[in-house]
Design an enzyme around this catalytic site. Structure first.
Site, mmCIF file in Angstrom:
data_model
loop_
_atom_site.group_PDB
_atom_site.id
_atom_site.type_symbol
_atom_site.label_atom_id
_atom_site.label_comp_id
_atom_site.label_asym_id
_atom_site.label_seq_id
_atom_site.Cartn_x
_atom_site.Cartn_y
_atom_site.Cartn_z
ATOM 1 N N GLU A 413 0.818 -1.209 0.000
ATOM 2 C CA GLU A 413 0.000 0.000 0.000
ATOM 3 C C GLU A 413 0.858 1.268 0.000
ATOM 4 O O GLU A 413 0.761 2.120 0.872
ATOM 5 C CB GLU A 413 -0.956 -0.026 1.191
ATOM 6 C CG GLU A 413 -1.999 -1.123 1.031
ATOM 7 C CD GLU A 413 -2.944 -1.243 2.202
ATOM 8 O OE1 GLU A 413 -4.155 -1.405 1.970
ATOM 9 O OE2 GLU A 413 -2.474 -1.189 3.356
ATOM 10 N N GLU A 483 -4.146 -10.420 0.509
ATOM 11 C CA GLU A 483 -4.940 -10.274 1.727
ATOM 12 C C GLU A 483 -6.386 -10.609 1.373
ATOM 13 O O GLU A 483 -6.910 -10.134 0.370
ATOM 14 C CB GLU A 483 -4.881 -8.846 2.293
ATOM 15 C CG GLU A 483 -3.518 -8.433 2.810
ATOM 16 C CD GLU A 483 -3.515 -7.010 3.357
ATOM 17 O OE1 GLU A 483 -4.594 -6.489 3.722
ATOM 18 O OE2 GLU A 483 -2.430 -6.399 3.415
#
Length: 959
Positions: A413, A483
């Protein structure tokens, strides 16, 4: 003399100064080392420009300083407080500047050299992890400074060492320019939290080496070459290998995989040092659009793992790391993503030894820049590129000799930018033997894998079918969910549905559940603390508690469910009658290490047992195995075959008979309870008696069944919302908990319309509805009896506009005394419609207290699914159809209001829920909501319970 430190280095975007180039890590050699872990003197200052006369001058006096333990975090040792944020920076975003209010910890350690320490003077000082930056002095001489909290840094110190009285001083700042690169959804915990070691480096010793150990699956041979900066010889006695460094040798070997982690012990010997090697031969490649190892595609059954201990934070010892690996292996997990930084290096040794695939992730995340549309993001700013390359190099060089590491990850991220491209190019150039991963770029410009987070089931299926569109190259890449299945609180739901997709489409190569462990901090009053419990001005609450383990490392129901969903052997009844189909879902191992015991069970009781003769099936193979004949003389009743796959012998990670997988095959259906309506309601003095039951004559409320006092029996539709019900703020259109509260389902009102005493029944008519709304549930309770038992039939019809599902639908009542609970149905643990794979039909028992699941933030928990009958508090309850059972010593309203388990105070009443249905769980705290088939829709329903007095109230559980 008093000096003031300059703090310019804190805000410098460079990686630091004075440190040696990165190199391979190894646990030991025959060169001497000295651990500097232990008690250090410590002084905390509020700002970064505190006096440092005790660092730069010889005449220091730290006698009145506090003490801290290294490795450790000072905020977990009574100095300041931890801060939790998910992605928001807890300081103004003004890169690379940080606040003047910058807690700074000065650390001092005085040490002597061992008496037998070599006198040649060559030594390096190694720091394996310091958050967020460090400036180091030894004996008054500054060595340098560094950033990169989860990465190793070494300094040449031999020329500064003394025999006795060495003074090591380290200044650590909580915030630095490096903090902008470490916004990683975790507690901000400053300190020297990994090992500090003094290493002797004799003349001719190894500085760096690279073990290249490939495997050719066609020939069954491995090729070994060890490159070293110092010439030497490599020996592997078991393989008869004795070659010079830099020279390749090819020999027959057994390959390394996560399922068969074969390691060969070797030695790299130079003129000054002997370094032990643990060599695993394996080849990683991108072939036919798939990630393959040793010529076979992988299916990742993984977890994301932050390093965590509830008292020590990220300062983990070897025993805790081993416990993590053993728990993963025992729960069928085969892969770990080191989110979002390289772990302690000893953890990778354990992954090599026990067998886990590893995605090794760089110490990089700039998530907070999403708040400003990624403006000023460091990964797209050339000034920061040297720091990014330094982080990539320190990860790769440290961990390059681990066979368990099959993929390098650029970080997490961090948006997109030139810096990431530079990192990927450097890694590909340095180590072409592994793949490169990064999730944040949908164009996959710099990666070998198409990776996503929290994609919904339908999208994952489209990707598996190649129908996802997007750039052409992306369609050719293998897909993983780096994820998914956010394991926050009760959940995650939908795991089995994801796994079916992974196994149906080759391109889908599995995923990594978020995450391994709840990051609760042990707290004397609260039990475990989370964000906001330390007075932080900015925090993200219990979002830090989103793991498959509770903070004390007890497996949650989510981990038990995941173990079942990803089990490497499946047992089904897909073949001819009287047979069971056994399928090997390992990628590499056959089934020779497993035994297959069976049991034949009637009404949950074992009648007969034995062992099935299952062949040593190769990966992907199936076989129809004949079941024995049903035992002669078995009692009548609902029957099941239960077949388990267990370890035939003990392994390094589990004992003999450890259950790897299991399946149940139904033989005969259950007998539905029947009550003939032969008893008549008998009005009395303010009461109505019907068989063993007594009711209030005015309201129709149940008061007693036999000797068991009952209170408050009525329809219930509310549950204490789970983290997944409440959802994340960005999912406002799907946050069922919010919608339920908006409708007022947490404050339903019950209107009594009629109490009707008939020939053979007592009927109570009600309407259940929330204030301020037109919608409601017309509800009828019909009681009948055969004199010994009483049957309740509940009928509900919704009226009004029910645009959302119900949380639950069933009845709730209170018992004045109950402890032991026995039931026949799903167990032993909790289960909900989309978290039920691990629930086995059997006869179980527990105490009321042990039925509770200790989620860090209290919420709906503890339901047992598919319950045929249950006994508690002097009652036997049978369901038609089977029901969900919940029992607790507090009301749902009290559970809903609690922020911590310490808020829950047991009362004198045990509250029991018998649910016809529950809404699914999902993983909507960050991922998708429950699939539509798990929605509990508001529609006409009818369900029944048969109550009878039980012989014993049960005050203790016996096992």
């Amino acid at each position: 003399m008093s000096l003031r430190t300059t703090t310019a280095y804190v805000e410098d975007v460079s990686p630091g100064s004075g440190a040696l180039p990165p190199r391979a890590w190894y646990a030991s050699s025959d060169a001497r080392s000295l651990s500097l872990n232990g008690n250090w003197r410590f002084r905390l200052s509020d700002t970064a420009d505190a006096e440092d006369d005790s660092f730069a001058a010889r005449g220091y006096d730290a006698g009145d300083w506090a003490q801290v333990t290294v490795p450790g975090h000072w905020v977990l040792q009574g100095h300041g407080s931890p801060v939790y944020t998910n992605h928001l920076y807890p300081f103004p975003v003004d890169p690379p500047r940080v606040p003047t209010e910058n807690p700074t910890g000065d650390h001092l350690r005085v040490f002597d050299l061992p008496a037998d320490w070599p006198e040649d003077g060559a030594a390096v000082l190694r720091f394996d992890g310091v958050e967020s930056c460090a400036r180091i002095w030894l004996n008054g001489t500054e060595l340098g400074e560094f950033k990169g909290s989860r990465l190793p840094h070494e300094f040449t110190v031999g020329h500064l060492l003394k025999t006795v009285g060495n003074v090591l001083a380290v200044r650590v700042h909580q915030w630095s320019a490096g903090s902008y690169l470490e916004d990683q959804d975790q507690w901000w915990l400053p300190g020297i939290f990994r090992d500090v070691t003094l290493l002797h480096r004799p003349a001719g010793s190894v500085r760096d080496f690279f073990v290249h150990a490939s495997y050719d699956h066609l020939s069954g041979t491995g090729t070994l070459r060890v490159d070293s900066d110092v010439a030497g010889r490599v020996t592997v006695p078991e393989l008869g290998v004795d070659v010079a460094t830099g020279e390749p040798v090819t020999v027959p070997v057994e390959p390394w995989t996560a399922e068969t982690p074969r390691l060969y012990d070797g030695v790299l010997a130079t003129g000054g040092e002997r370094v032990p090697l643990r060599i695993g031969f394996r080849t990683v490649e991108l072939s036919d659009g798939l990630i393959k190892v040793n010529g076979r595609p992988l299916l990742f059954k993984g977890v994301n793992r932050h390093e965590w201990h509830p008292r020590r934070g990220r300062a983990l010892d070897l025993a805790t790391m081993r416990e993590d690996v053993l728990l993963m292996k025992r729960h069928n997990i085969n892969a770990v993503r080191t989110s979002h930084y390289p772990p302690h290096p000893a953890f990778l040794d354990l992954c090599d030894e026990y067998g886990l695939w590893v995605i090794d992730e760089c110490d990089l995340e700039t998530h907070g820049f999403t708040e400003q549309g990624w403006r000023d993001n460091p990964v797209d700013d050339d000034r920061w590129t040297p720091a990014l390359l330094d982080r990539a190099a320190r990860m790769v060089e440290r961990d390059k000799n681990h066979p368990s590491v099959v993929i390098w990850s650029l970080g997490n991220e961090a948006g997109t930018g030139r810096g990431l491209t530079a990192m990927a190019e450097w890694i590909h150039g340095r180590d072409g033997s592994r793949l490169v991963h990064y999730e944040g770029d949908p164009n996959c410009r710099d990666t070998d894998v198409y990776s996503r987070m929290y994609a919904r089931h339908a999208e994952v299926e489209r990707i598996g079918r190649g129908l996802d569109g997007g750039p052409h190259r992306r369609r050719e890449l293998p897909f993983i969910l780096c994820e998914y299945a956010h394991a926050m609180g009760n959940g995650p739901g939908g795991l089995a549905d994801y796994q079916r997709l992974f196994e149906a489409h080759d391109r889908l190569q599995g995923g990594f559940v978020w995450e391994w462990i709840d990051h609760g901090i042990a707290h004397p009053e609260l039990g475990y603390a989370y964000g906001g419990d330390f007075g932080e001005e900015l925090h993200d609450g219990n979002f830090v508690c989103d793991g498959l383990l509770f903070p004390d490392r007890r497996p949650s129901p989510g981990l038990v469910e995941y173990k079942k969903v990803i089990e490497p052997v499946t047992v089904t009844a897909d073949g001819p009658a009287g047979t069971v189909r056994i399928t090997n879902r390992y990628d590499f191992a056959d089934l020779s290490a497993l035994a297959f015991p069976w049991s034949y069970e009637v009404e949950g009781e074992t009648v007969d047992r034995g062992t099935l003769p299952v062949p040593a099936l190769a990966p992907g193979e199936s076989a129809e195995v004949e079941l024995p004949a049903a035992p002669a003389g078995a009692p009548a009743g609902e029957a099941h075959w239960t077949i388990r796959a267990v370890l035939a012998s003990g392994t390094s990670w589990a004992p003999r008979d450890h259950v790897v997988a299991w399946g149940q095959i139904p033989v005969s259906a259950r007998r539905v309870p029947y009550v003939a309506a032969t008893a008549r309601p008998a009005p009395g003095d303010g009461v109505i008696t019907l068989g063993p039951a007594v009711f209030d004559a005015r309201t129709g409320a149940l008061r007693r069944i036999g000797e068991a006092a009952v209170t408050g029996l009525r329809l219930d539709v509310w549950r204490a919302t789970t983290d997944n019900d409440d959802g994340a703020a960005w999912q406002s259109d799907l946050r069922y908990g919010l919608l339920w509260r908006k409708l007022g389902l947490h404050r339903m009102r019950h209107r009594l319309d009629a109490v009707e005493v008939g020939e053979d029944a007592l009927t109570v008519r009600t309407r259940v509805a929330p204030a301020a709304r037109e919608l409601g549930l017309s509800t009828v309770y019909r009681w009948t009896s055969d004199a010994d038992r009483v049957r309740l039939t509940v009928s509900t019809v919704p009226d009004g506009d029910w645009s959302v599902p119900l949380p639950r639908l069933g009845i709730r009542f209170g018992l004045s005394a109950a402890d032991l609970v026995q039931w026949y149905g799903g167990g032993p643990g909790e289960a909900y419609p989309d978290t039920r794979a691990a629930s086995a039909v059997g006869r179980w028992q527990s105490t009321v207290d042990d039925l509770q699941t200790p989620y860090v933030r209290p919420q709906e928990n503890g339901a047992r699914i598919d319950v045929r009958w249950a006994e508690l508090g002097g009652l036997r309850i049978e369901g038609d159809p089977a029901f969900h059972l919940t029992a607790r010593r507090w009301t749902t309203e009290q559970l809903d209001a609690a922020a911590h388990r310490s808020d829950l105070v047991p009362g004198d009443t045990v509250w029991v829920n018998l649910d016809h249905g529950q809404h699914g769980i999902g993983s909507q705290s960050c991922g998708p909501a429950p699939l539509p088939r798990y929605h509990l829709r508001a529609e006409p329903a009818e369900f029944s319970f048969v109550f009878s007095p039980s012989a014993a109230t049960g005050t203790t559980a016996t096992g």
